[in-house]
Design a protein around this motif. Sequence first.
Motif, PDB file in Angstrom:
ATOM      1  N   ILE A  91       0.834  -1.212   0.000  1.00 40.70           N
ATOM      2  CA  ILE A  91       0.000   0.000   0.000  1.00 40.70           C
ATOM      3  C   ILE A  91       0.866   1.259   0.000  1.00 40.70           C
ATOM      4  O   ILE A  91       0.554   2.247  -0.678  1.00 40.70           O
ATOM      5  N   ASP A  92       2.004   1.202   0.718  1.00 42.32           N
ATOM      6  CA  ASP A  92       2.915   2.353   0.721  1.00 42.32           C
ATOM      7  C   ASP A  92       3.567   2.550  -0.641  1.00 42.32           C
ATOM      8  O   ASP A  92       3.797   3.674  -1.075  1.00 42.32           O
ATOM      9  N   ASN A  93       3.849   1.433  -1.310  1.00 39.36           N
ATOM     10  CA  ASN A  93       4.382   1.513  -2.663  1.00 39.36           C
ATOM     11  C   ASN A  93       3.406   2.240  -3.584  1.00 39.36           C
ATOM     12  O   ASN A  93       3.790   3.135  -4.327  1.00 39.36           O
ATOM     13  N   ILE A  94       2.128   1.818  -3.504  1.00 43.34           N
ATOM     14  CA  ILE A  94       1.128   2.398  -4.402  1.00 43.34           C
ATOM     15  C   ILE A  94       0.903   3.870  -4.067  1.00 43.34           C
ATOM     16  O   ILE A  94       0.716   4.709  -4.944  1.00 43.34           O
ATOM     17  N   ALA A  95       0.964   4.182  -2.760  1.00 37.65           N
ATOM     18  CA  ALA A  95       0.677   5.563  -2.343  1.00 37.65           C
ATOM     19  C   ALA A  95       1.888   6.481  -2.516  1.00 37.65           C
ATOM     20  O   ALA A  95       1.754   7.701  -2.416  1.00 37.65           O
ATOM     21  N   GLN A 110      -6.681   6.138   0.633  1.00 39.45           N
ATOM     22  CA  GLN A 110      -7.979   5.779   0.066  1.00 39.45           C
ATOM     23  C   GLN A 110      -7.860   5.539  -1.441  1.00 39.45           C
ATOM     24  O   GLN A 110      -8.344   4.553  -1.980  1.00 39.45           O
ATOM     25  N   LYS A 111      -7.141   6.456  -2.083  1.00 38.18           N
ATOM     26  CA  LYS A 111      -6.925   6.341  -3.526  1.00 38.18           C
ATOM     27  C   LYS A 111      -6.133   5.067  -3.843  1.00 38.18           C
ATOM     28  O   LYS A 111      -6.467   4.330  -4.774  1.00 38.18           O
ATOM     29  N   ALA A 112      -5.087   4.807  -3.036  1.00 37.31           N
ATOM     30  CA  ALA A 112      -4.258   3.622  -3.248  1.00 37.31           C
ATOM     31  C   ALA A 112      -5.105   2.359  -3.112  1.00 37.31           C
ATOM     32  O   ALA A 112      -4.942   1.410  -3.877  1.00 37.31           O
ATOM     33  N   MET A 118      -9.013  -2.171  -7.989  1.00 41.64           N
ATOM     34  CA  MET A 118      -9.203  -2.259  -9.436  1.00 41.64           C
ATOM     35  C   MET A 118      -8.294  -3.339 -10.030  1.00 41.64           C
ATOM     36  O   MET A 118      -8.654  -4.026 -10.964  1.00 41.64           O
ATOM     37  N   LEU A 119      -7.100  -3.482  -9.459  1.00 44.29           N
ATOM     38  CA  LEU A 119      -6.156  -4.476  -9.966  1.00 44.29           C
ATOM     39  C   LEU A 119      -6.236  -5.798  -9.194  1.00 44.29           C
ATOM     40  O   LEU A 119      -5.379  -6.661  -9.358  1.00 44.29           O
ATOM     41  N   GLN A 120      -7.260  -5.909  -8.348  1.00 46.52           N
ATOM     42  CA  GLN A 120      -7.483  -7.133  -7.575  1.00 46.52           C
ATOM     43  C   GLN A 120      -6.282  -7.545  -6.725  1.00 46.52           C
ATOM     44  O   GLN A 120      -5.917  -8.710  -6.655  1.00 46.52           O
ATOM     45  N   ILE A 121      -5.653  -6.552  -6.103  1.00 48.40           N
ATOM     46  CA  ILE A 121      -4.587  -6.885  -5.165  1.00 48.40           C
ATOM     47  C   ILE A 121      -4.921  -6.305  -3.796  1.00 48.40           C
ATOM     48  O   ILE A 121      -4.045  -6.112  -2.966  1.00 48.40           O
ATOM     49  N   ASP A 122      -6.224  -6.021  -3.558  1.00 52.32           N
ATOM     50  CA  ASP A 122      -6.585  -5.357  -2.300  1.00 52.32           C
ATOM     51  C   ASP A 122      -6.373  -6.251  -1.082  1.00 52.32           C
ATOM     52  O   ASP A 122      -6.289  -5.764   0.034  1.00 52.32           O
ATOM     53  N   GLN A 123      -6.247  -7.584  -1.309  1.00 49.98           N
ATOM     54  CA  GLN A 123      -5.986  -8.446  -0.140  1.00 49.98           C
ATOM     55  C   GLN A 123      -4.499  -8.556   0.164  1.00 49.98           C
ATOM     56  O   GLN A 123      -4.090  -9.190   1.116  1.00 49.98           O
ATOM     57  N   LEU A 124      -3.669  -7.911  -0.659  1.00 54.12           N
ATOM     58  CA  LEU A 124      -2.217  -8.025  -0.462  1.00 54.12           C
ATOM     59  C   LEU A 124      -1.585  -6.756   0.092  1.00 54.12           C
ATOM     60  O   LEU A 124      -0.372  -6.671   0.239  1.00 54.12           O
ATOM     61  N   THR A 125      -2.425  -5.767   0.409  1.00 58.30           N
ATOM     62  CA  THR A 125      -1.881  -4.428   0.648  1.00 58.30           C
ATOM     63  C   THR A 125      -0.904  -4.330   1.809  1.00 58.30           C
ATOM     64  O   THR A 125      -0.084  -3.422   1.839  1.00 58.30           O
ATOM     65  N   MET A 142       1.915  -1.931 -11.665  1.00 60.37           N
ATOM     66  CA  MET A 142       0.886  -1.262 -12.475  1.00 60.37           C
ATOM     67  C   MET A 142       0.095  -0.287 -11.616  1.00 60.37           C
ATOM     68  O   MET A 142      -0.167   0.852 -12.014  1.00 60.37           O
ATOM     69  N   ALA A 143      -0.292  -0.757 -10.434  1.00 63.96           N
ATOM     70  CA  ALA A 143      -1.093   0.080  -9.532  1.00 63.96           C
ATOM     71  C   ALA A 143      -0.324   1.345  -9.169  1.00 63.96           C
ATOM     72  O   ALA A 143      -0.880   2.445  -9.172  1.00 63.96           O
ATOM     73  N   ARG A 144       0.963   1.190  -8.876  1.00 64.09           N
ATOM     74  CA  ARG A 144       1.765   2.351  -8.491  1.00 64.09           C
ATOM     75  C   ARG A 144       1.870   3.341  -9.656  1.00 64.09           C
ATOM     76  O   ARG A 144       1.794   4.553  -9.468  1.00 64.09           O
TER      77      ARG A 144
END
Lengths: 364, 278
Positions: A91-95, A110-112, A118-125, A142-144
Amino acid sequence: MIKLEGISKKFGDTTALENVSLDIKRGEFVALLGPSGCGKSTTLMILAGLLRPSSGQVYFDGKMVNNVEPKDRDIGMVFQSYALYPHMSVIDNIAFPLKQRKVKKKERYQKAREIAAMLQIDQLTDRMPSQLSGGQQQRVAMARALAKDPLFLLLDEPMSNLDARLKVDVRDEIRRLQLKLGITTIIVTHDQEEAMAVADKIAILQNGKIQQYGTPEELFMKPVNLFVAHFMGNPPMNILKCDFLRNGNERVLSGEGFVYNILSTKKLSSEFKGAKVVLGARPHHIQISKVQQENSIPAKVVLVEQLGREKLIKVLLGDNENTTNFIRILSPTDLNVTYDERVFLTLDSEAIHIFDEETGKVIT
Amino acid sequence: MNLWKFSKRNMIHFFMILLMLPIVFMIIWLFVSSVYNYNSGRFSWVNWQFLTRSFELEGISFPIIWPIVMNTVVFGLLITVIDLLVAIPAAYAFSRLNFFGKGFALKFLFIMGSFPGITLLITSFFIMMYLGLLNTVFAVVVLSAAGMIPWHVYILKGFFDEVSWDLEFSGMIDGCSRFKCLYQIILPNMLSGISAIAIYAFMGAYGEWLLIKLFIFDNTKLTLAGYLAKVIFTDDDKVTNIGLITAIGLFYTIPIGIFYLFTQSTMMKVTIGGSKGV
């Protein structure tokens, strides 16, 4: 809209890019395709601002950005190695890009989370990058890249570290996302199949020059030179060197082990005056028959490979044993030929390509 | 199979303990020597009196030890901080930037690192004398750090080289300036290297006695190593007090032992040159 104008890049004495010009429209998905060392990654680095061109201009939306730092270019990029920050959680990577933009903590997480969902990685955050599989790391990358809603998305060989099956899934996913978000995307790849599958347009590069820029169909059906013809398509186009003979209205190609009469309806470039040409024929544009027909080429089967959906047949041209010219043919599985069998080949006159041997340029 | 595993582990432990015994034995002997007088056969804590008071022995005055411990810590931290502040940016430049004379500078660093510092002592002494810096902590800090920095730059460069360019590029694209990239992305990924260098620097400062012996004449500015050197290098005609040496020596060793317990996991991850242990 991205515009490259006369971009050249030299590293010491070697020229990586020579006079590259490219127009990319908003929302387009463009692939930079070519063998390793062709300059495709250099082009991407110049677009990202990580390299400065030796000469030429880069325009984003009509503004010259040659001297704009990468951080101010509003781009997202996925690297071949994914380059996830190993010391930060997913999550820190994406944010992270949002943090650099000084987006408030609550907002950026929230945005992250939205992007992660959207990329179906919300269980890995909460995981660290080292705890993820290759495919998951690719999604995080991709998410980042997408987190800050960039103007352009740059993908540098994003799938080359994935296994073959996953590759197909991921490329579909990338295409789906790109269409959904409508984001202008540029992908660098050496895999022509990947480029054909995802891109609206392909720029094919060799030796630092763009050989051809067009839709996948254009590149496949109407290659402008031998390099493009040979690079696009798998198995590759058969290439046969031959003499070009003019005999009144008749035009005949004569090479080692074959003579082929070009049907008179086929137009040739009037500029071509030479005598040495190269005949190119795609493996699926050649028919095998067991009986001789008009304008057919005798050959001997040397290899039959069962590919499942079709057969790949390798034949030696000519009716004696001394030739070394062989070609590959894709044919339906119901065709029953065996090793050493004599066969006759007919070429689809409309589908063949003829190139000037000297320049490599197409003359059909 | 299990029995084999069990006995294999026992063998390893057995040999490790065997190899450790001489060291344990030496430490015990140190302690015994410091409290037991071989000639008179009596036990006494007299050699440990530096813990509680200052005293004088055969014309040499020994101050109470605690201010000196404090000095040592300050001195060590100062050198560590200076070392890192110089070595990190220098190593970054050598690893990431291209500049005129880089190859030459690297070779020069190597030579500097290999040059025995002891041969420079006389010149350093004169330089410090002319600068009026004799008997100052500053002189020792500068000389000591200058002696360590070349190697540390070399080692840190190896750690910087290990961090991939992609990571840095990625940071730039995500909105970092070069400097932000350095401290938000690169440095956190080479913490083991930085802590190794910090430990080297601190240990180097902890063991530094020659410079202190030469440049510091004032008892209040001593560090532990200098304190120890004071007993060992007495004048020739005086009898060396073994009991006192062992007591101070043991006291000097204890912090290193404790320090090692806390830092060994970091140190084990590091091989010189910067690649991480397998």
